[in-house]
Each structure stands twice: as structure tokens, then as C-alpha cells.
Write an enzyme that holds these catalytic residues in place. Structure first.
Site, PDB file in Angstrom:
ATOM      1  N   ASP A 152      33.486  34.330  49.313  1.00 38.81           N
ATOM      2  CA  ASP A 152      32.590  35.360  48.993  1.00 38.81           C
ATOM      3  C   ASP A 152      31.028  34.730  48.615  1.00 38.81           C
ATOM      4  O   ASP A 152      30.391  35.692  48.424  1.00 38.81           O
ATOM      5  CB  ASP A 152      33.002  36.256  47.973  1.00 38.81           C
ATOM      6  CG  ASP A 152      33.977  37.349  48.385  1.00 38.81           C
ATOM      7  OD1 ASP A 152      34.029  37.562  49.590  1.00 38.81           O
ATOM      8  OD2 ASP A 152      34.312  38.047  47.650  1.00 38.81           O
ATOM      9  N   ASP A 300      46.075  42.060  39.844  1.00 41.76           N
ATOM     10  CA  ASP A 300      47.293  41.356  39.818  1.00 41.76           C
ATOM     11  C   ASP A 300      48.382  42.125  39.141  1.00 41.76           C
ATOM     12  O   ASP A 300      49.489  42.533  39.416  1.00 41.76           O
ATOM     13  CB  ASP A 300      47.223  39.998  38.973  1.00 41.76           C
ATOM     14  CG  ASP A 300      46.148  40.207  38.001  1.00 41.76           C
ATOM     15  OD1 ASP A 300      46.087  41.121  37.476  1.00 41.76           O
ATOM     16  OD2 ASP A 300      45.805  38.844  37.458  1.00 41.76           O
TER      17      ASP A 300
END
Length: 656
Positions: A152, A300
Site C-alpha cells: 500500500d 481479524d
């Protein structure tokens, strides 16, 4: 004599706990289930016995007096904290070990191993951090894996580094949804390919896979209902608390209790959670739920719940299969924990309320409630516990109206049961002062994150945990230390003012036996605050990261061939023991197992040997990285060592 008898009788409960510990624990292991249930059940009973006493006999005053308001506020937070602890004790009564299950199913797929993609998500990590991870990925012993670096940061130099290590460099047009969006972008592209993966393993950029990471994790997917396999996170460098207090070899990192004990217990109840890095997920399950969820900065944990709501289980393989870089700076350490808290609050507010109408199983509701209570009570309680004695010293406000015998009778047995049971289960990971320091250091940012996450809808901005960078200088974290220093000064002043101005602080003289309770509470707070301020003075980190390593190696310097012990090894340095008579600056080689003959220069003499400057070739550098970080072993301390911790504190105080 009557007073002495009263004090002695108040210690009866403590004696019972100590007697049970001496009778049961010396010859038992934490795997003995009935002892776990007995000890933790006793802890719960003593905890609520204490709380019943607190609620009925220790809250001062009636009506809207300052004593009553402050007392009820404190006991309410304390009671909610005990609810959180009780849920944790109930979870810890069971434990699941999947080591043998993984052994039995290493080849469940037959002749064709499943296709695995390994995604390494990165944003701004430097080359030193990334090359460790890539060298480890290059050494994986699984035959059907492709490695992708999801960048990124869109860095051109990283594309070349990836080619060198046989990895594929992927970027995307925007950075929407941070890590979850980064992984989803590449995953949806890969689903269009003929060789689309069956499973996706995820690593943070600073986590190095051991050689057997993929092979061991895939083994647990023999069960088609397993949607995700999580493995523990181990760290090859000390976290800021360990490092700044000189206790890295004596006190395990702050996350060890969760990964070594709480996650196996949660797995036994069917509520193990994904922790992001060091995990592997079934692609068909990801496709079914639409990819990684993006409604929280802790995607997560949310992934675990969403998989569960679609019938897929998260399981936990408690083996050291990866190792990573713990936050090296205190600021980064606190930012990371604040982000975890904020993400949990987002989940509870916006996605899955544990008390709301949704498809959560009962155990998932309890899991969410446990996490919610942990973040919302543990850290605010730590702050309130610092303020309550100040209310008494400066304003005469009594928060807890109790005598020493009462405290000994009701609180000490519970406190002893907590220490005995949790330290027996964990191998000595729970130490009162250090646990309080680790909670206090992040208490205010976490309390602020609780309020932000619960009271505002978001989306919320967050900062990526910085890794690497220059850590070679002493840094005093003044903004973080300031509130602790103010509280320390106020607490100390509260002790001194009644001695200097007894007429103005007459309430102190009238407190009776309760003054002993407040005095002990105050002195304990001073100790915790002093150590917390010490943690805020960050020691330099030189020649990092490194791992203590003991192996026999042969040095060649000129015509001499000398055998020595390698005690410390890094990619550009080593420390050896058992040599003498070598001149500083001399050139030679050292034969390292699995690496070869590495060029060296004698950098400096030590009291038992030498420091060496290593000059490896690029291939040897990768070999050293693999040697350091991909072996089937766990880094770091595994249990607490109180004498060594005390010696570390003394060294820290002497060194300043």
C-alpha cells in the site's frame, strides 16, 4: 491479645488458599483438568465473596454525600471488572491442544497439496524489516505456495526486492479500508486466475514465517468446517516494558498469557479468535462471506465472528510457527493497543452487539461480552485506583470504609487465589506490579478509545504501528510521563501535607484503623507510578534486532583457527566467547552452520571474548536471517523469573 487474635483469625482464608496450593500443585501440571476447575472455581467464589462484602459493608455513607457517590462509582467499576475476570476464569477451566491433530493430518490432501497464497501486507516498513520476512517466506518447506507482497506504499524499490526473493509485488489504486481492503483487492484478483488459491495465509510485514508454518497450518483444514487457523505471535525483540526495565530475559512479553494460555482455552470452548498475522483462512469461506470485513479497524476479530455466523470454526494451533517484531517504541506500543480497543468498540457498536438480536451463538456472545468488559473496565479501573487515595488525602472523601482485619479476611484470600491459580496455569506470568504497569501505561489512551468507539459511529482514523527507524538514542517520552509524574507528585504530597499541617488535615487523624488501608494503597500506587515513569525513559536499542544464540563456531584469523562460542548473532554483528589475544581490527572469517564462512573484522574486546563485525555476501545475509528467524523454536522468555527481574530493575536504576 484480643486485637492479635482478631488479626490472626482474619488470615484463616489466606491460610486455606496457601494450604491447597502446597497440597495440590507441587506434583501436578496445568493439564490436570480437575485441579484447574477446583482452583479457578475457588477463585471465582472468593472473588464474589469479597464483592458481596464490598457492596454491603464497605461503601460509606447514605444519600448524595461525596463519600457515597465516590464509593459507589468505584465499587461499580470494580464489580464490572470482576465480571470480566469471572468470564476469563470460566474460560480458563478448559484447554485444547491441537499438536497431535496436526501431526495426524499432515498429508490429508493426498498426492496434490492444496494451493496456498501467502499475503504479506505492508505500508511503510523499511527494507531491513521486509527482507527478514521475505527470506523466511523463501525458505518455506511447503511445495505449493505463492508469495505476494501487498504494497500500500506503492514503492518501486520494493518491486525489485520482491523479484530477488521470488515474491510477487502487488499494489492497488487506493488505500481504502487499510489492511483488510489491501488483502481483499489481491484476493479478488486471484480468484479469477486458473490457479486460484485454496487457502490464504496472512503475515504482517514484520513477521517471519518458520519453515513449517504453511505445512502445519494447512494440516488442520482436514475438517471442512474449519474456516480459519490461528497460530501464536512470538517476538524476537523485547517490547518497551521488557527493554526499558532490563527484564527481557526474566519476564515474557505482555502478550504471552493471551497466546500461550487464553487462546488454547478459548479454542476448547469454540471461541478462538483470529489475530490477523500468522493466520490462514479457507478461501471458499472467505468467498462466502464476501472477503475480509471492513467495518472495523480490527478486521481479524470481526472475521472470526462472521465466519462463525456462517458455520465455520476458528481453531488455534499453539506452536511457534512465526515470529515478529514487537513495537520498539513506547508510543507505538500504546498506539497499537488503542487501535485494538477502538476496533472492538466499533464491532460492538456497529456490527455485533453481544446483547442484541443477531445470529451469534451463545458462546460467541459471551466471548464478545468478555472482550467488551475487558477493555471498558480493566483500564479505567486502573486509573480510578490511582485517584481514590488522593480524594481522601486532600478532601477527606472515604471511598472504601474497611479495617485491616476485614481486608485480610475478604480481599487477601481472593488476591492469593488469583496469583496462585493464574501463575500455576501460566508458569509464572502474573506479577502484581508489572501487570499493573503494563495496564497503566496505556490506560488513558484505551479509556479514550472506549469512549470514541462506543459514542461515535465512525469511521475512525487510526495510525499504523511504526516499526524500525533510529532507536540508538535515549528518548524520554515526556507527554506520556507527564500525567504519571503529576499523579506521583500529588500522591506524595498527600502523604506529606498531613504531617506538615495537621490542623488543616484533621480528617487523617480521625480515620482510625482505615488509615492503614489507605496508607498501603498509597504506597503501592507510588511504587507502580515510579516504575511506570521509568518505563517512559526509553533505552537505546543498539545492534537490533538480535537473538541470543549459543553455538560452537570456528574462527579463522590470519593463520590461526580458533574454536569459540557464538553468544549473540545478527546480520552484521556477533559476540563470541572463549577467545583471547586477537588484535582489534584484524580480519578473518567465522564458519556459521547453514551459512558458510562469513567475513569478519574484530570490532572490540569484551570481558569474555570479542564483538565481531560481520561482512556477509547477499546470499549469506539471507542465510543468517533464515538461521535466526525460521527455525522450529520459540524466541523470548517463556516464564517469569522474579530474582532476575529484581536484578534487572536494580541495573536499570543504577544505569539511569
Amino acid at each position: 491479645m484480643l486485637v492479635l487474635d482478631q488479626y490472626l483469625s482474619s488470615l484463616a482464608g489466606l491460610a486455606v488458599v496457601a494450604g491447597l496450593a502446597l497440597l495440590l500443585l507441587p506434583h501436578a501440571t496445568p493439564k490436570v483438568g480437575w485441579i484447574r476447575v477446583l482452583l479457578l472455581g475457588l477463585t471465582i467464589f472468593l472473588g464474589w465473596r469479597y464483592m458481596l462484602w464490598r457492596l454491603t459493608e464497605t461503601v460509606p455513607g447514605n444519600g448524595l454525600t461525596m463519600d457515597s457517590v465516590a464509593g459507589w462509582a468505584f465499587v461499580t467499576v470494580e464489580a464490572l471488572s470482576l465480571v470480566s475476570s469471572t468470564l476469563a476464569y470460566l474460560v480458563l477451566m478448559r484447554r485444547k491442544d491441537r499438536h497431535e491433530e496436526a501431526d495426524r493430518n499432515l498429508g490429508w490432501w493426498g498426492s496434490t497439496p492444496p494451493r496456498v497464497d501467502l499475503y504479506i501486507a505492508t505500508y511503510n516498513e523499511e527494507l531491513e524489516v521486509l527482507e527478514r520476512t521475505l527470506a523466511g517466506a523463501q525458505a518455506l518447506d511447503y511445495p505449493n505456495v505463492r508469495v505476494f507482497v501487498l504494497d500500500d506504499g506503492r514503492r518501486e524499490w520494493l518491486a525489485e526486492v520482491c523479484r530477488r526473493y521470488g515474491a510477487e509485488h502487488r499494489t492497488r489504486p487506493t488505500n481504502d479500508h487499510a489492511k483488510a481492503g489491501n488483502i481483499n483487492y489481491t484476493l479478488f484478483q486471484r480468484l479469477k486466475d486458473e490457479d486460484a488459491p485454496d487457502f490464504v495465509a496472512v503475515l504482517d510485514a514484520d513477521f517471519v514465517p518458520h519453515r513449517n508454518f504453511v505445512r502445519r497450518a494447512v494440516a488442520l483444514f482436514h475438517d471442512p468446517k474449519v474456516g480459519l487457523v490461528q497460530t501464536p505471535q512470538h517476538f524476537f525483540n523485547p517490547d518497551p516494558i521488557q527493554h526499558n526495565l532490563y527484564i527481557a530475559s526474566a519476564y515474557p512479553d505482555e502478550q504471552r498469557f493471551f497466546f500461550d494460555h487464553l487462546e488454547p482455552a478459548r479454542d476448547a470452548w469454540g471461541v478462538a479468535v483470529c489475530c490477523g498475522t500468522s493466520s490462514m483462512v479457507r478461501v471458499s469461506a472467505l468467498r462466502e462471506i464476501g472477503g475480509l470485513p471492513t467495518e472495523s479497524v480490527t478486521e481479524d476479530f470481526l472475521l472470526t465472528i462472521r465466519l462463525d455466523s456462517h458455520g465455520y470454526r476458528t481453531v488455534y494451533l499453539n506452536e511457534p510457527l512465526t515470529e515478529g517484531l514487537a513495537p520498539e517504541g513506547l508510543h507505538e506500543y500504546v498506539v497499537q493497543r488503542g487501535r485494538w480497543c477502538l476496533g472492538m468498540m466499533e464491532i460492538v457498536r456497529n456490527v455485533y452487539n453481544p446483547l442484541g438480536f443477531n445470529r451469534l451463538r451463545f458462546m460467541q456472545r459471551l466471548s464478545l461480552l468478555d472482550s467488551l468488559l475487558f477493555w471498558t473496565t480493566t483500564f479505567p479501573f486502573r486509573l480510578i485506583a490511582l485517584v481514590c487515595p488522593l480524594l481522601y488525602w486532600f478532601f477527606g472523601i472515604v471511598v472504601v470504609n474497611a479495617s485491616v482485619p476485614d481486608i485480610a479476611s475478604y480481599y487477601l484470600p481472593y488476591y492469593a487465589a488469583v496469583l496462585v491459580s493464574l501463575n500455576w496455569i501460566s508458569g509464572g506470568l502474573i506479577w502484581p506490579v508489572l501487570n499493573d504497569v503494563s495496564q497503566l501505561i496505556a490506560a488513558w489512551p484505551i479509556t479514550r478509545a472506549v469512549a470514541m468507539g462506543l459514542l461515535t459511529k465512525g469511521p475512525h482514523k487510526f495510525r499504523v504501528t511504526a516499526k524500525g527507524g533510529d532507536r540508538t538514542k535515549t528518548v524520554v517520552q515526556w507527554p506520556m510521563m507527564k500525567p504519571f509524574a503529576i499523579l506521583f507528585a500529588l500522591t506524595l504530597l498527600g502523604l506529606v501535607l498531613p504531617l506538615l499541617f495537621p490542623d488543616r488535615f484533621g480528617h487523617v487523624a480521625k480515620a482510625g484503623d482505615g488509615i492503614r488501608v489507605i496508607l498501603f494503597w498509597t504506597l503501592y500506587n507510588l511504587l507502580v507510578l515510579a516504575i511506570t515513569m521509568l518505563v517512559c525513559v526509553e533505552r537505546p536499542r543498539v545492534n537490533r534486532p538480535q537473538r541470543e544464540s549459543v553455538e560452537l563456531a570456528m574462527l579463522s584469523v590470519g593463520t590461526q583457527r580458533l574454536s569459540s562460542w557464538v553468544l549473540e548473532l545478527g546480520v552484521d554483528h556477533a559476540r563470541v566467547r572463549g577467545l583471547a589475544g586477537l588484535p582489534a581490527g584484524a580480519l578473518g572469517t567465522i564458519a556459521l552452520t547453514g551459512v558458510g564462512d562469513v567475513a569478519i573484522r574484530i570490532a572490540a574486546e569484551t570481558k569474555d571474548g570479542y564483538r565481531l563485525s560481520l561482512r556477509p555476501t547477499p546470499e549469506q545475509r539471507d542465510g543468517i536471517l533464515r538461521k535466526l528467524h525460521t527455525a522450529e523454536a520459540r524466541p523470548g522468555a517463556g516464564r517469569g523469573d522474579l530474582p532476575e527481574m529484581i536484578r534487572g530493575w536494580m541495573r536499570r536504576l543504577v544505569s539511569g
